[in-house]
Design a protein around this motif. Structure first.
Motif, PDB file in Angstrom:
ATOM      1  N   PRO A 195       3.935   4.643   4.996  1.00  0.00           N
ATOM      2  CA  PRO A 195       5.215   5.163   5.478  1.00  0.00           C
ATOM      3  C   PRO A 195       6.142   4.018   5.900  1.00  0.00           C
ATOM      4  CG  PRO A 195       3.416   6.452   6.377  1.00  0.00           C
ATOM      5  CD  PRO A 195       2.792   5.299   5.654  1.00  0.00           C
ATOM      6  N   GLY A 255       0.798  -1.225   0.000  1.00  0.00           N
ATOM      7  CA  GLY A 255       0.000   0.000   0.000  1.00  0.00           C
ATOM      8  C   GLY A 255       0.824   1.265   0.000  1.00  0.00           C
ATOM      9  N   VAL A 256       2.142   1.141  -0.119  1.00  0.00           N
ATOM     10  CA  VAL A 256       3.043   2.306  -0.064  1.00  0.00           C
ATOM     11  C   VAL A 256       2.743   3.157   1.172  1.00  0.00           C
ATOM     12  CG1 VAL A 256       4.054   4.213  -1.372  1.00  0.00           C
ATOM     13  CG2 VAL A 256       3.122   2.280  -2.570  1.00  0.00           C
ATOM     14  N   GLU A 285       8.048  11.891  -1.041  1.00  0.00           N
ATOM     15  CA  GLU A 285       9.226  11.384  -1.764  1.00  0.00           C
ATOM     16  C   GLU A 285       9.528  12.237  -2.997  1.00  0.00           C
ATOM     17  OE1 GLU A 285       8.859   6.623  -0.613  1.00  0.00           O
ATOM     18  OE2 GLU A 285       8.423   7.287  -2.658  1.00  0.00           O
ATOM     19  N   ASP A 286       8.443  12.788  -3.585  1.00  0.00           N
ATOM     20  CA  ASP A 286       8.624  13.580  -4.801  1.00  0.00           C
ATOM     21  C   ASP A 286       9.028  15.021  -4.503  1.00  0.00           C
ATOM     22  OD1 ASP A 286       8.063  11.384  -6.237  1.00  0.00           O
ATOM     23  OD2 ASP A 286       6.120  12.054  -7.019  1.00  0.00           O
ATOM     24  N   ALA A 296      -1.041   6.517   0.867  1.00  0.00           N
ATOM     25  CA  ALA A 296      -0.002   6.296  -0.139  1.00  0.00           C
ATOM     26  C   ALA A 296       0.349   7.585  -0.872  1.00  0.00           C
ATOM     27  CB  ALA A 296      -0.478   5.227  -1.131  1.00  0.00           C
ATOM     28  N   GLU A 341      -5.281   6.642  -3.192  1.00  0.00           N
ATOM     29  CA  GLU A 341      -4.824   5.250  -3.119  1.00  0.00           C
ATOM     30  C   GLU A 341      -3.740   4.945  -4.144  1.00  0.00           C
ATOM     31  OE1 GLU A 341      -8.352   2.876  -3.310  1.00  0.00           O
ATOM     32  OE2 GLU A 341      -9.259   3.914  -1.610  1.00  0.00           O
ATOM     33  N   LEU A 342      -3.255   5.977  -4.765  1.00  0.00           N
ATOM     34  CA  LEU A 342      -2.120   5.857  -5.691  1.00  0.00           C
ATOM     35  C   LEU A 342      -2.398   4.874  -6.833  1.00  0.00           C
ATOM     36  CD1 LEU A 342       0.443   7.595  -5.221  1.00  0.00           C
ATOM     37  CD2 LEU A 342       1.653   5.483  -4.742  1.00  0.00           C
ATOM     38  N   ARG A 343      -3.518   5.073  -7.484  1.00  0.00           N
ATOM     39  CA  ARG A 343      -3.773   4.304  -8.696  1.00  0.00           C
ATOM     40  C   ARG A 343      -2.906   4.877  -9.828  1.00  0.00           C
ATOM     41  NH1 ARG A 343      -5.412   0.133  -6.128  1.00  0.00           N
ATOM     42  NH2 ARG A 343      -7.349   0.393  -4.981  1.00  0.00           N
ATOM     43  N   VAL A 362       2.718   9.691   1.126  1.00  0.00           N
ATOM     44  CA  VAL A 362       4.071   9.119   1.099  1.00  0.00           C
ATOM     45  C   VAL A 362       4.758   9.454  -0.231  1.00  0.00           C
ATOM     46  CG1 VAL A 362       5.387   6.960   1.124  1.00  0.00           C
ATOM     47  CG2 VAL A 362       3.450   7.261   2.677  1.00  0.00           C
ATOM     48  N   ALA A 363       4.015   9.260  -1.329  1.00  0.00           N
ATOM     49  CA  ALA A 363       4.601   9.493  -2.653  1.00  0.00           C
ATOM     50  C   ALA A 363       4.960  10.960  -2.843  1.00  0.00           C
ATOM     51  CB  ALA A 363       3.622   9.032  -3.734  1.00  0.00           C
ATOM     52  N   PRO A 389      -0.948  10.850   7.332  1.00  0.00           N
ATOM     53  CA  PRO A 389       0.404  10.563   6.829  1.00  0.00           C
ATOM     54  C   PRO A 389       0.563   9.156   6.263  1.00  0.00           C
ATOM     55  CG  PRO A 389       0.455  11.307   9.131  1.00  0.00           C
ATOM     56  CD  PRO A 389      -0.978  11.164   8.758  1.00  0.00           C
ATOM     57  N   GLY A 390      -0.324   8.245   6.664  1.00  0.00           N
ATOM     58  CA  GLY A 390      -0.202   6.869   6.192  1.00  0.00           C
ATOM     59  C   GLY A 390      -0.714   6.657   4.786  1.00  0.00           C
ATOM     60  N   VAL A 397       2.565   0.981  -8.963  1.00  0.00           N
ATOM     61  CA  VAL A 397       2.468   2.338  -9.523  1.00  0.00           C
ATOM     62  C   VAL A 397       3.667   3.167  -9.084  1.00  0.00           C
ATOM     63  CG1 VAL A 397       1.091   4.460  -9.490  1.00  0.00           C
ATOM     64  CG2 VAL A 397      -0.054   2.239  -9.601  1.00  0.00           C
ATOM     65  N   ARG A 398       3.998   3.065  -7.794  1.00  0.00           N
ATOM     66  CA  ARG A 398       5.091   3.872  -7.271  1.00  0.00           C
ATOM     67  C   ARG A 398       6.442   3.431  -7.852  1.00  0.00           C
ATOM     68  NH1 ARG A 398       6.201   8.632  -6.573  1.00  0.00           N
ATOM     69  NH2 ARG A 398       7.789   9.123  -5.024  1.00  0.00           N
ATOM     70  N   TRP A 410      -2.925   8.680 -10.837  1.00  0.00           N
ATOM     71  CA  TRP A 410      -2.969   9.673  -9.758  1.00  0.00           C
ATOM     72  C   TRP A 410      -2.370  11.010 -10.174  1.00  0.00           C
ATOM     73  CZ3 TRP A 410       1.329  11.817  -7.219  1.00  0.00           C
ATOM     74  CH2 TRP A 410       2.582  11.219  -7.440  1.00  0.00           C
ATOM     75  N   ARG A 411      -1.352  10.974 -10.980  1.00  0.00           N
ATOM     76  CA  ARG A 411      -0.763  12.244 -11.418  1.00  0.00           C
ATOM     77  C   ARG A 411      -1.744  13.008 -12.321  1.00  0.00           C
ATOM     78  NH1 ARG A 411       4.617  12.737 -10.207  1.00  0.00           N
ATOM     79  NH2 ARG A 411       5.723  10.816  -9.725  1.00  0.00           N
TER      80      ARG A 411
END
Lengths: 459, 458
Positions: A413, A410-411, B440-441, B433, B409-411, B436-437, B430-431, A437-438, B414-415
């Motif tokens: 943390p 689920g990516v 990182e970006d 996805a 949910e980062l399908r 998180v992405a 914070p949890g 995806v990530r 998403w962008r």
């Protein structure tokens, strides 16, 4: 008639696909059992390798493996068909036994149970558990109605069940409850009921796990893994949920309007209803338990209801002369022939469309693969040189491996920290999973991909 | 016997319900947007028919069928603040408890059995003690049900009271369809087995249905039915009941008790007409549990009465208190409940919300993508920033919700979603996805805490 009904559904089942995601690891575990390794250290995964595994389904796994070794997938399908025929036949028999003169009514009463059982027609030890449950209902009803023989058969059935599948715990609870109720209602048969109850409890200890056999059913009842679809909360807006609702509503209606009161039915129906409300996979249990009740009291309830609203209840067909032993023998022989013919012409290979068969050639041998939970069993079967991160056995992976799995897939943390800490070298997941995806976003190398899977190398 | 003495039991339970309900601080995210909607309607003296709170469906028409409920809650809030809302909520819970207690004694249940059943029913109902228009459905359900039982017993006054109540209900909350369903059940029973009552019940049913259309913001029976048939499962209260959770367990106990009583003692046609549809409704989503539980109370209580008589045939029932003592007790309990109003919380419980992000949000600009559960809170606390989604659900269904979930949910798209809506800031747990992405970006962390993170496009 029960034989004919059972065989009909068993024969139909030979046309259904084979390849439940869990069947593969059950077959591998079955091979271990046949080699004398029951509940030994895990050698299928790299995350819990060496840890003791569960032995609560050893006999069930062995049966499936014996079938596979004897005749490949066709024999697995045949065993599944035979078991389904037995399950459906017992459901129908139990209902028909209550209303021998009104077979149509009995069959209608059994329909929700038969329909709902379709959702457990899998080539897994769980199917044997449902057969045992249906048999137990039949024995308890016969025993409560006066058959000593039926009560004597209960402990052996529990012994078999406890070694076939972990669902035996419900059976033991029912035996104790029925015995208690029977002992109160029929004081002269107290010893018999006590023997059946005590024998059943003792039988559960006669497994390779001993007292530990109770661990898995207790855990699953009180802490069902909701993230797994079959352990999700029953949903009446789905087809199986709707059929369950039909069984529940039919029971409530019959109870409200039945001409005779049956307090002893509550002893079985209420605990089974609660268990069925816990998880989707347990819904068929209530329908199976309710079928003979509906067969017994449904007709009277229908007449009461009809007279209440000034209507005439429809008369269901009756048979004055039940068939004799010769007809029974012919029916059984014909059934065997039909099942054999159906199995011989039925499905002969598993459906692998949902599995990442195209990725097998690119998997690195040895530890380091992070795989989709649903594919763990298949990979155990198809890629034995590459142990899995996780698979449908679930309990060995609780809680640490499952937590890490959830974090990575689920990516969440810390997902990259888990990858580093675990030493994950490849990721085999669905393209829609967030980690896929990530990883694409980050430009990680794609070894192979298709519509249903993607295999990614961790840089 | 005085009215007070006759109703000492329901008054006592109403007092207990009030005392329990008044102490809870509101924390429901939907309360905020209901109050904001109500305030807009009071300020503009017209009904809010289009979206004004979101950046995604702004200006689009929508209806949630609760205009009067929102105005009533806003008037209460304006008059008494958060404490006023708590006292009002407790008052409504007390009314529900009063009528539920009356329902529990219809079958002649012994006092102690009725008390236990009502307490458990109230335990299940606690999840419905919210400061939202849905609480009007919670309270009107037992009121209408009790009136229908009174009408069935011959009270024409009770029957006549129902259509105006349905009219009120239809304007307070979209759940009025359940009220009409109750009238349908009683009318069907009259048609099938008590035909002398058919005409008055049918007339009342027709009047109730007709009056339900007098609603300037019609949500409609069709809307309610659609919602029940396809509940949005990602919202926790729309999930099917889990019998291993507290409220689900008590619900299961009521289901088992209802089936058990039916197995032991049978029942009436009305029980089937009421319980089957309400049980189905309860099994579709846990927000509906309470209706089955309330409707099953008379049957279960009647069963308890028969079981008590069977188990203790020679034991005389508890003698009621003398009238003056019962009346005095009722008054005492009511006074005690009123005194408990001083414990009403004066501030809401906002521990579940990203309060620490508010200053940064106020200073920010551009399209904000926010956590679904926080939409209502943001509408109230940061009105200058439009939300992406909030608990109103229907305006966002299905397109915006699908995009929201694809992004969070980062399908794979998403962008695209972030680009299409020109999202400049993201406020999430914070949890998630996406959070998180984006970290990182290299998105800028403008504010964060243990339970939230506010990220801005670099």
């Amino acid at each position: 008639m029960p034989v004919a009904i059972g065989v009909a559904f068993g024969a139909i089942s030979t046309r259904l696909g084979v390849g439940d995601s869990d069947v593969f690891w059950h077959l591998v575990a079955g091979a271990d059992v046949l080699r004398g390794n029951i509940g030994g250290p895990d050698h299928l995964s790299w995350t819990v390798a060496g840890q003791q595994t569960s032995s609560d389904q050893w006999l069930g796994q062995a049966l499936w493996r014996i079938a596979y070794d004897a005749g490949g997938w066709r024999a697995v399908v045949a065993l599944r068909a035979l078991t389904i025929a037995l399950l459906v036949g017992v459901i129908a028999y139990t209902a028909l036994r209550e209303r021998p003169g009104r077979p149509l009514g009995a069959v209608i009463a059994a329909l929700p149970a038969i329909a709902l059982s379709r959702f457990v027609w899998t080539e897994r030890p769980e199917l044997f558990g449902f057969v045992c449950f249906a048999l137990l209902i039949a024995l308890l009803r016969a025993g409560r109605a006066g058959s000593a023989t039926a009560l004597y058969w209960v402990p052996p059935l529990i012994l078999l069940w406890a070694n076939l599948h972990g669902s035996f715990a419900l059976g033991v609870v029912l035996v104790v409850l029925v015995a208690a109720e029977g002992a109160i209602a029929q004081p002269s048969r107290r010893r018999m009921y006590a023997a059946a109850a005590a024998g059943s409890v003792i039988a559960t200890l006669l497994t390779p796990a001993g007292l530990g056999a109770w661990t898995a059913p207790g855990f699953h009842l009180l802490h069902p893994p909701r993230e797994i679809q079959e352990w999700s909360v029953p949903d009446v807006t789905t087809l199986p949920g709707a059929i369950f609702a039909v069984a529940l509503f039919a029971t409530l209606i019959v109870a409200l309007f039945a001409r005779a009161r049956a307090p002893r039915e509550a002893v079985v129906l209420l605990p089974v209803l609660f268990v069925s409300l816990v998880a989707t996979r347990q819904m068929p249990l209530f329908a199976i338990a309710a079928a003979p009740y509906l067969a017994t009291f449904g007709g009277g309830a229908l007449v009461s209801l009809a007279s209440l609203v000034h209507l005439r209840a429809p008369a269901l067909a009756s048979t004055a002369h039940p068939p004799g032993r010769r007809a029974d023998a012919i029916a059984v022989l014909a059934a065997v022939a039909v099942l054999a013919l159906a199995a011989g012409t039925g499905v002969s290979a598993p459906e692998l469309g949902g599995f990442p068969a195209g990725a097998l050639g690119s998997l690195r041998p040895g530890p380091g693969l992070f795989n989709q939970y649903d594919w763990g069993g298949y990979l155990i079967w198809a890629a034995p040189a590459t142990p899995v991160f996780v698979d449908g056995r679930l309990t060995p992976y609780l809680p640490n491996v499952i937590n890490d799995y959830t974090t990575v897939i689920g990516v969440h943390p810390g997902w990259r920290e888990v990858i580093a800490r675990r030493g994950i070298r490849q990721i085999l997941v669905r393209p829609t999973d967030p980690v896929a995806v990530r990883a694409r976003d980050l430009g990680w190398p794609i070894r192979v991909s298709a519509d249903t899977f993607v295999l990614i190398d961790v840089p | 016997m005085s009215w007070l003495a006759r109703n000492a039991f329901p008054i006592g339970l109403a007092a207990a319900g009030f005392t329990l309900a008044v102490g809870f601080a509101t924390g429901d995210p939907d309360t905020y947007w209901h109050l904001a909607s109500g305030q807009w309607m009071l300020d503009h003296r017209e009904i809010l028919r289009t979206d004004i709170f979101s950046s995604t469906v702004t200006g689009q028409p929508y209806s949630v069928g609760e205009w009067l409920g929102e105005i009533v809650l806003t008037l209460v809030f304006n008059a008494g603040g958060w404490a006023g809302l708590a006292i009002f909520r407790a008052f409504l819970v007390a009314i529900a408890a009063f009528f539920l207690a009356r329902l529990s004694r219809r079958g002649g249940a012994p006092l102690i059995a009725a008390l236990l059943i009502v307490i458990w029913a109230l335990v299940v109902s606690k999840t419905r003690w919210t400061d939202r228009p849905a609480i009007f459905t919670f309270v009107l359900f037992p009121v209408v049900l009790d009136l229908l039982y009174c009408a069935r017993a011959g009270s024409r006054r009770a029957l006549v009271a129902i259509p105006p109540l349905i009219l009120l209900w239809a304007n307070l909350h979209g759940g009025y369809a359940i009220g009409i369903a109750l009238v349908v059940a009683f009318t069907a029973e009259a048609a099938l087995v008590r035909r002398r009552d058919l005409v008055p019940f049918a007339v009342i049913l027709g009047a109730a249905i007709a009056l339900s259309f007098i609603d300037p913001e019609t949500f409609g029976v069709a809307g309610a039915a659609g919602h029940a048939l396809a509940p949005p499962r990602f919202i926790s209260e729309e999930a099917p009941p889990d019998v291993l959770e507290a409220s689900g367990f008590v619900f299961a106990a009521f289901v088992l008790a209802a089936v058990g009583v039916a197995l032991l003692y049978g029942g009436a046609l009305l029980d089937a007409l009421l319980l089957i549809p309400l049980l189905w409704l309860a099994l579709t989503a846990q927000r509906h549990l309470v209706f089955f539980v309330f409707a099953a109370t008379p049957l279960i209580a009647a069963g308890a009465a028969r079981a008590y008589a069977r188990l203790m045939p020679r034991r005389a029932p508890l003698r009621p208190l003398p009238d003056p003592a019962a009346a005095a007790l009722a008054i005492l309990l009511a006074i005690g409940a009123l005194v408990s109003a001083v414990s009403a919380p004066t501030v809401p419980d906002e521990s579940a919300y990203p309060a620490a992000a508010v200053p940064a949000l106020k200073a920010g600009s551009g399209t904000l993508l926010n956590e679904y559960d926080w939409g209502g809170y943001l509408i109230s606390r940061v009105p200058e920033r439009k939300v992406f989604v909030d608990g109103r659900l229907f305006p966002f269904y299905p397109a915006v919700l699908r995009d929201y979930r694809d992004a969070v949910e980062l399908r794979s798209n998403w962008r695209d979603v972030l680009a299409r809506y020109d999202v400049r800031e993201v406020l999430l747990r914070p949890g998630k996805a996406l959070a998180v992405a984006l970290r990182e970006d290299g998105w800028t962390v403008r504010a964060d805490g243990p339970d939230f993170v506010l990220l801005a496009r670099p």
